[in-house]
Design a protein around this motif. Sequence first.
Motif, PDB file in Angstrom:
ATOM      1  N   LEU A   4      20.398  -3.451  -2.542  1.00  0.00           N
ATOM      2  CA  LEU A   4      18.937  -3.298  -3.221  1.00  0.00           C
ATOM      3  C   LEU A   4      18.793  -2.144  -3.724  1.00  0.00           C
ATOM      4  N   PHE A 250       7.493  -3.085  -9.184  1.00  0.00           N
ATOM      5  CA  PHE A 250       8.465  -2.919  -8.124  1.00  0.00           C
ATOM      6  C   PHE A 250       7.978  -1.922  -7.251  1.00  0.00           C
ATOM      7  N   SER A 252       8.704   0.149  -3.814  1.00  0.00           N
ATOM      8  CA  SER A 252      10.055   0.428  -2.376  1.00  0.00           C
ATOM      9  C   SER A 252       9.182   1.419  -1.539  1.00  0.00           C
ATOM     10  N   ARG A 272       6.694  -7.913  -8.355  1.00  0.00           N
ATOM     11  CA  ARG A 272       7.694  -8.880  -8.205  1.00  0.00           C
ATOM     12  C   ARG A 272       8.931  -8.519  -7.101  1.00  0.00           C
ATOM     13  N   THR A 273       8.750  -7.392  -6.813  1.00  0.00           N
ATOM     14  CA  THR A 273       9.735  -6.749  -5.792  1.00  0.00           C
ATOM     15  C   THR A 273       8.876  -5.999  -4.900  1.00  0.00           C
ATOM     16  N   CYS A 296       6.000 -12.838  -5.053  1.00  0.00           N
ATOM     17  CA  CYS A 296       6.970 -11.600  -4.984  1.00  0.00           C
ATOM     18  C   CYS A 296       7.772 -11.559  -3.986  1.00  0.00           C
ATOM     19  N   ALA A 297       9.096 -11.293  -4.440  1.00  0.00           N
ATOM     20  CA  ALA A 297      10.284 -11.135  -3.501  1.00  0.00           C
ATOM     21  C   ALA A 297      10.136  -9.865  -2.581  1.00  0.00           C
TER      22      ALA A 297
END
Length: 300
Positions: A4, A250, A252, A272-273, A296-297
């Motif tokens: 990822l 996104f 992270s 979404r991520t 959301c993943a």
Amino acid sequence: MKRLFYIFLMLSHLGLYAQDANTKKPVFLNMNEALESELVVAQLNLRDQFLFVIPDDILKFKSLEFLNLMRNNIENFSPILFNFNKLEVLILRQNSIKYLPEDIRKLEKIKKLDLALNNLSKLPDAVGNLRKLEYLYLSSNSITHLPETIGNCKNIQYLDLDNNQLSEVPNSFSKLQNLKKLNFSGNQFYQIDNDWMNLKNLVELNLENNQLSHLPENLGNLKNLNILNANNNKLKEMPDSLQNLKNLTFLSLGGNKIKKLPKDIAHLTSLRTLILVGNPIDSMEQSRIKKELPNCAIYF
């Protein structure tokens, strides 16, 4: 999980080679080809040609707009380059250049300047004279500070400074109001100035691999932000204003010390991520986050 992170890294650098030549004009791939041509030489690609210096014959190409000298053995920023008053794109990536002369101000029409993977430790004040500059690539050098004049480059949209030695930026940095993509990963930042949050057009922000213990409370001012990467810092929490990033898709935050996310995380309706791998988040908080972000993943 590493996969990822690699995917994100690839995506974040897709814009890097948007510095392609103009497809409507011929690109000459070596000096002989260019010298023998009867056409106007506006674009010259001398990439991977084992050059130690820029050949003098290049001065014959007065109409040069695009010059690629990537992956050679050039150690000095040659004064020859200052003769091209039409030059818009200059690529010197992966050479051995140690400093930039003040005369770089003469490149008045330059829009894209790529000096990544060299041996630079600083930028001259004259960089502030590059008023038409839109893309500046300086990753993988040894730059310890930016000049105050960087704030004069108000047309910059993409600034890549990952893997340098920066721990702060000048006060003028907040004047870069057209900035859309900013990469400061792999530096030495312990904190982020609140003024950064006035960069209202910022779409991508990469702060991965620094020493950040917190992000500014006014993070939510970045209304247009789509991508935020703050992996591998020392974050313990995220500011409550995170909920205001309505365009964020996104996020992270892997490899930090976060135990909980703000209570109004559900307001991130575009997300979404979400990557939270390597944080001490208990099962109850994981369940809450999943419930709050059903579309959301999420990776724990």
